[in-house]
Design an enzyme around this catalytic site. Structure first.
Site, short mmCIF file in Angstrom:
data_model
loop_
_atom_site.label_atom_id
_atom_site.label_comp_id
_atom_site.label_asym_id
_atom_site.label_seq_id
_atom_site.Cartn_x
_atom_site.Cartn_y
_atom_site.Cartn_z
N GLY A 37 0.79 -1.22 0.00
CA GLY A 37 0.00 0.00 0.00
C GLY A 37 0.82 1.27 0.00
O GLY A 37 0.40 2.29 0.54
N ASN A 73 6.41 5.67 -10.65
CA ASN A 73 5.57 4.53 -10.31
C ASN A 73 4.10 4.90 -10.55
O ASN A 73 3.42 5.41 -9.66
CB ASN A 73 5.79 4.10 -8.86
CG ASN A 73 4.98 2.87 -8.50
OD1 ASN A 73 4.19 2.38 -9.29
ND2 ASN A 73 5.17 2.38 -7.29
N CYS A 76 0.98 1.11 -9.33
CA CYS A 76 0.65 0.36 -8.12
C CYS A 76 -0.84 -0.01 -8.13
O CYS A 76 -1.70 0.87 -8.07
CB CYS A 76 0.99 1.16 -6.87
SG CYS A 76 0.72 0.22 -5.36
#
Length: 193
Positions: free
Chosen positions: A75, A132, A135
């Site tokens: 997370g 990123n 995710c």
């Protein structure tokens, strides 16, 4: 002998002793861990993905074993960009001693936040930035990943590119309808200024 084989590669103008790069994750949370992986033979090491502010991530268990290995849903737990500067500085000093580049992985809830994180991390002088945008396990908090939409992926990449002159690589997702469209969109925005 394998040790006599030159496995070095060039990635975005930076020389790596081999193409093995530690992915962002739990081994990238501390400079000592990044150094350990560098000394174990990695060609480059990537720090844990970092956002603008500290984030606890998901409650444990965040990593579980299964027949083929491990699954995780951490997370995006991280100390925030301000605290990550010191981790990255220390990691650069330790890893450069063995000739291994350090990659700073960044994320944000908005495209502008990606750029804000990079502007903060510039003080650490990482060798690369990883954007990123992929995710998958924070959709409840952040919504659909940037990697799912070429325009949003390009916007996050452009924000990073505008904040640094260092090499930029983008972490795409295979869980999209058209990865080629996303790759083309970020490629146009990741080119050096």
């Amino acid at each position: 002998q394998l040790s006599d084989v030159d496995l070095s590669v060039e990635l975005c103008g930076v020389r790596l002793r081999n193409p093995l790069v530690l992915a962002a994750g739990i081994l990238g949370t501390a400079a000592a861990l990044l150094e350990r992986v560098a000394r174990a033979g990695a060609g480059a090491v990537t720090a844990k993905s970092c956002g603008p502010v500290p984030r606890r991530g998901h409650p444990n268990p965040t990593v579980i074993p299964y027949a083929g290995g491990l699954l995780n849903a951490v997370g995006l737990a991280n100390p925030g960009a301000e605290a990550m500067v010191e981790v990255l500085r220390d990691a650069r000093a330790r890893c450069s001693a063995v000739g291994v580049p350090v990659v700073a992985s960044v994320f944000g809830e908005t495209a502008a936040a990606f750029g804000e994180v990079v502007r903060t991390l510039e003080a650490a002088e990482p060798d690369f930035y990883e954007v990123n945008i992929s995710c998958p396990n924070v959709a409840r908090e952040f919504g659909r990943p940037f990697a799912a939409d070429p325009a949003q992926a390009a916007e996050a990449t452009a924000a990073v590119r505008a904040a640094t002159r260092r090499p930029v690589i983008v972490k795409l997702s295979a869980n999209v309808d058209d990865i080629i469209a996303v790759a083309r969109a970020v490629d146009r925005k990741s080119t050096r200024l």
